[in-house]
Write a protein that holds these residues in place. Structure first.
Motif, short mmCIF file in Angstrom:
data_model
loop_
_atom_site.label_atom_id
_atom_site.label_comp_id
_atom_site.label_asym_id
_atom_site.label_seq_id
_atom_site.Cartn_x
_atom_site.Cartn_y
_atom_site.Cartn_z
N PHE A 60 0.83 -1.21 0.00
CA PHE A 60 0.00 0.00 0.00
C PHE A 60 0.86 1.25 0.00
N THR A 64 0.98 4.30 -2.67
CA THR A 64 0.77 5.67 -2.20
C THR A 64 1.86 6.61 -2.70
N TYR A 89 -6.00 12.52 -2.38
CA TYR A 89 -5.67 11.29 -1.69
C TYR A 89 -6.83 10.84 -0.79
N PHE A 90 -7.34 11.75 0.01
CA PHE A 90 -8.44 11.40 0.90
C PHE A 90 -9.76 11.25 0.13
N SER A 92 -10.06 9.97 -2.75
CA SER A 92 -10.06 8.67 -3.44
C SER A 92 -10.52 7.52 -2.54
N TYR A 93 -10.67 7.78 -1.26
CA TYR A 93 -11.17 6.74 -0.34
C TYR A 93 -12.70 6.69 -0.33
N TYR A 96 -15.15 3.78 -1.48
CA TYR A 96 -15.31 2.56 -0.67
C TYR A 96 -16.58 2.60 0.17
N SER A 118 -5.99 2.97 -5.33
CA SER A 118 -5.18 2.31 -4.30
C SER A 118 -5.81 2.38 -2.91
N ASN A 119 -6.44 3.48 -2.57
CA ASN A 119 -7.07 3.58 -1.25
C ASN A 119 -8.24 2.62 -1.11
N MET A 122 -6.73 -0.80 -0.57
CA MET A 122 -6.31 -0.94 0.83
C MET A 122 -7.50 -1.26 1.73
N ALA A 123 -8.62 -0.55 1.50
CA ALA A 123 -9.81 -0.79 2.31
C ALA A 123 -10.38 -2.19 2.06
#
Length: 313
Positions: A60, A64, A89-90, A92-93, A96, A118-119, A122-123
């Protein structure tokens, strides 16, 4: 550093290695906090293999860093890049939150596609670890390629593979954007540069011969009346032909260099003289690849500055 001859791949690799080593320290302590019992209640991950958890977090981190590299190529100002990069970055989460409640109804291809962020990958990996913990086996190297249930076909191996794929995609985008849109400084490559043989194994461009030069230059006769004849027994290491540079200042344009034609010979010292704003620094900036020329060509030992700057340096 580029003008001093530092290879581009070495520059990116050095930054990658620096951040990766720093993040490995964080990953090490996070893995300990997850997998080692620190209170009477037990560890967060009781059954999972700490080395696999460490590997998952390391993958991960690689994605990142690659994501950050990609974002940086879209901006020329560090402060703007840092602000926009943090937001993206945030942000892109967020997908989920829509994927998690629909996980059981998603197809295998939809789960893989969502991991292109990628986020989200990771989730999804963290969710699988939690599901394996709830099953009582924990995530192990032995069940890396096994689904958590017979109704699911998504495994931890898929997550790790997608994180590596994400890193490659982000890296390719960063490489492409840096070449095509280098920002304020640097020579932009054409959008199809990656199919050009000269990019991978450049060779000197053919400089026009003297006979062709004389045919091209209608001012040759006038120049000879006021300018000393050029030596015929010396090699011209630098050939500048009709080089021009126009800067845009707001809605206006400023012509810094206009139709400069000049030969600089090996074994001689060549000096540019002129008042402030005459274009001396701009000329040298174009010859060293700091600014792209608006028009014209310049050859250094047979290499053209707009196409072969890496070889020139």
């Amino acid at each position: 550093m580029r003008m001093m001859g530092l290879s581009n791949w070495l520059h990116w690799s050095a930054w990658f290695l620096l951040f990766f080593l720093l993040l490995l320290v964080s990953i090490f302590f996070v893995t300990i906090l997850f997998c080692v019992q620190v209170s009477g209640e037990g560890a967060v991950l009781v059954k999972s293999d700490p080395t696999l958890v460490f590997t998952f977090l390391a993958m991960f981190c690689i994605s990142t860093i690659s994501f950050s590299f990609m974002v940086s190529t879209f901006f020329s100002k560090a402060n703007v890049a840092a602000a926009a990069g943090g937001f993206l970055y945030f942000f892109s989460y967020i997908p989920y939150f829509f994927i998690s409640p629909r996980y059981d109804h998603m197809t295998h291809s939809q789960k893989l596609s969502s991991c292109l962020i990628s986020n989200v990958a990771m989730a999804m990996g963290a969710q699988l670890i939690g599901m394996f913990e709830g099953k009582g086996t924990g995530i192990q190297w032995g069940n890396l390629m096994k689904a958590v249930s017979v109704d699911d076909n998504f495994t931890m191996a898929h997550v790790l593979g997608m994180l590596l794929l994400d890193s490659c995609i982000y890296g390719l985008v960063a490489w492409y954007m840096e070449n095509v849109f280098p920002g304020e400084y640097g020579i932009p490559q054409p959008w199809y540069f990656f199919v050009m043989p000269s990019y991978w194994c450049g060779s000197p461009q053919t400089v026009l011969g003297k006979e062709k030069e004389e045919e091209e230059d209608p001012e040759k006769a006038l120049k000879s009346q006021f300018i000393e004849e050029e030596p015929s027994d010396l090699v011209s290491g630098i050939k500048i032909k009709h080089l021009s540079k126009v800067f845009k200042v707001g809605n206006k344009t400023k012509e810094a260099v206009k139709e400069l034609t000049l030969n600089m010979y090996e074994g001689q010292i060549t000096i540019l003289l002129g008042h402030n704003g005459a274009g001396k620094t701009t000329t040298l900036s174009m010859l060293t690849g700091l600014y792209p020329p608006t028009s014209g060509q310049a050859y250094i030992n047979g290499y053209e500055i707009s196409q072969d700057m890496v070889l020139i340096r």
